[in-house]
Write a protein that holds these residues in place. Sequence first.
Motif, PDB file in Angstrom:
ATOM      1  N   MET A  47      -4.125   5.496  -5.290  1.00 25.05           N
ATOM      2  CA  MET A  47      -3.918   4.164  -4.733  1.00 25.05           C
ATOM      3  C   MET A  47      -2.827   4.231  -3.663  1.00 25.05           C
ATOM      4  SD  MET A  47      -2.523   0.777  -6.689  1.00 25.05           S
ATOM      5  CE  MET A  47      -3.887   0.626  -7.821  1.00 25.05           C
ATOM      6  N   GLN A  48      -3.052   3.588  -2.525  1.00 27.92           N
ATOM      7  CA  GLN A  48      -2.034   3.566  -1.470  1.00 27.92           C
ATOM      8  C   GLN A  48      -0.969   2.533  -1.784  1.00 27.92           C
ATOM      9  OE1 GLN A  48      -3.528   3.030   2.437  1.00 27.92           O
ATOM     10  NE2 GLN A  48      -4.128   5.165   2.617  1.00 27.92           N
ATOM     11  N   THR A  49       0.263   2.838  -1.385  1.00 22.74           N
ATOM     12  CA  THR A  49       1.337   1.864  -1.593  1.00 22.74           C
ATOM     13  C   THR A  49       2.108   1.707  -0.287  1.00 22.74           C
ATOM     14  OG1 THR A  49       2.762   3.650  -2.324  1.00 22.74           O
ATOM     15  CG2 THR A  49       1.688   2.374  -4.049  1.00 22.74           C
ATOM     16  N   HIS A  50       2.814   0.595  -0.159  1.00 20.75           N
ATOM     17  CA  HIS A  50       3.582   0.332   1.071  1.00 20.75           C
ATOM     18  C   HIS A  50       4.949  -0.208   0.683  1.00 20.75           C
ATOM     19  CE1 HIS A  50      -0.109   0.989   3.335  1.00 20.75           C
ATOM     20  NE2 HIS A  50      -0.710   0.236   2.423  1.00 20.75           N
ATOM     21  N   PHE A  51       5.852   0.692   0.381  1.00 21.48           N
ATOM     22  CA  PHE A  51       7.208   0.297   0.005  1.00 21.48           C
ATOM     23  C   PHE A  51       8.187   0.706   1.108  1.00 21.48           C
ATOM     24  CE2 PHE A  51       5.376   0.909  -4.373  1.00 21.48           C
ATOM     25  CZ  PHE A  51       5.424  -0.430  -4.738  1.00 21.48           C
ATOM     26  N   SER A  52       9.312   0.002   1.142  1.00 25.74           N
ATOM     27  CA  SER A  52      10.350   0.347   2.120  1.00 25.74           C
ATOM     28  C   SER A  52      11.073   1.616   1.660  1.00 25.74           C
ATOM     29  CB  SER A  52      11.359  -0.805   2.232  1.00 25.74           C
ATOM     30  OG  SER A  52      12.075  -0.923   1.013  1.00 25.74           O
TER      31      SER A  52
END
Length: 411
Positions: free
Chosen positions: A1-6
């Motif tokens: 699963m792709q994630t987009h965290f800072s």
Amino acid sequence: MQTHFSKAYLATSDGERANAILRSCVHCGLCNATCPTYQVLGDELDGPRGRIYLMKGLLEEADGGTSGPALGVAQTHLDRCLTCRACETACPSGVAYGELLEIGRATVERLARRRPMDRLMRLWLGLAVPSIRWFPRWAALGRWFRWALPKALATALPERSKGSQAPLSVPQLTGGRVLLLQGCVQRQATPATQAAAIRYLHARGLKAVVAEGESCCGGLNLHLGQTRQALDAMRRNLDALQPHLDGVAWIVSTASGCGVTVKDYGRLLEDDPKYAALAARVAAMSRDLAEVAVASPAPKDGAPRTGPRRKVAWHPPCTLQHGQRLTGIVERLLAEAGHELVPVKDAHLCCGSAGTYSVLQPELAERLRQDKLANLTAGEPDVIATANVGCQTHLGSAACPVVHWIELLTP
Ligand code: SF4
Ligand code: SF4
């Protein structure tokens, strides 16, 4: 699963861990087949795959400094999760769902606005139930005013126990030494368990000691998403256990719900410079009573091994079979003692107890309880055996007694 965290969130231990867990999920959905809430409700968002997706949205939203639509939806469906971890056992990719849920729940508790009664109930459960001092008094008061309580709370109250609640008197024997955990709810609700465990250990020449001042393991607060209170409870417990560790072979838990938490102390306190080493030591020494029983020598010649032979329906708590991955041991011990085990359908499913779940989600908990009791009693057993005080009290039924398995292995 792709994630987009800072980058900032990924630099935190929660961010790093959540990201790794989310990325290990391949969204195959195999876990849904073993999820009790998905089976009952049939909603993708009430299964592990849906909840993982919701937690990703929740954490990304929180990372971006907003608390928008993902929060409300995640709160509803995470509240309905039993923390049974059957999904972990089923997952071929090794997704650590329970750890992700800890992070997700703590985020919900930090950001969500709950109704005042809901907030009050969670606060009370997190304070009163784990309190060794106050829980017996609250329980006694609750029994007096049972008629005025919400049905779920009234049902969950433990009955006045027939055993003694005085501090345990432990036989001092030669041979190996173990530190026996007393638990918080168990010593009030089912003291017969501890008494039977002491008799069992005694018969095998094991010297059991208990730690005065032992407090709640922290598991109850952890399940409620009250991470700070949970870690504080663990530190208090470690302070109480520490003076008793030298010369002790194992720390033994007779409640699988406590055991699964204590075995996880090392991970939970790894970032605490003062307690990390002690937490890791305690976790490494922790064993469920079943592990100790199977490793202990048989009783001396002539010592009675067990009570009368019974027809037994075995209910393995989720914290034993999924949390600690201990399967087959109690069944073997019961069979070796001469008891007859009846087959039980869907033994991998939770009974609905799940800590405070039966109070906070009463309808779902009752549905799961009814299903579980129907499966457990289908083979017409004399007795139902389990390994955790929560399951034992939740399943308590006049039709068939429910006991801890150790009670069936002691005269
Ligand atoms: S079985 Fe594992 S990998 Fe598949 S959806 Fe469930 S958690 Fe993700
Ligand atoms: S912990 Fe249990 S209830 Fe929660 S998602 Fe996993 S299988 Fe379902």
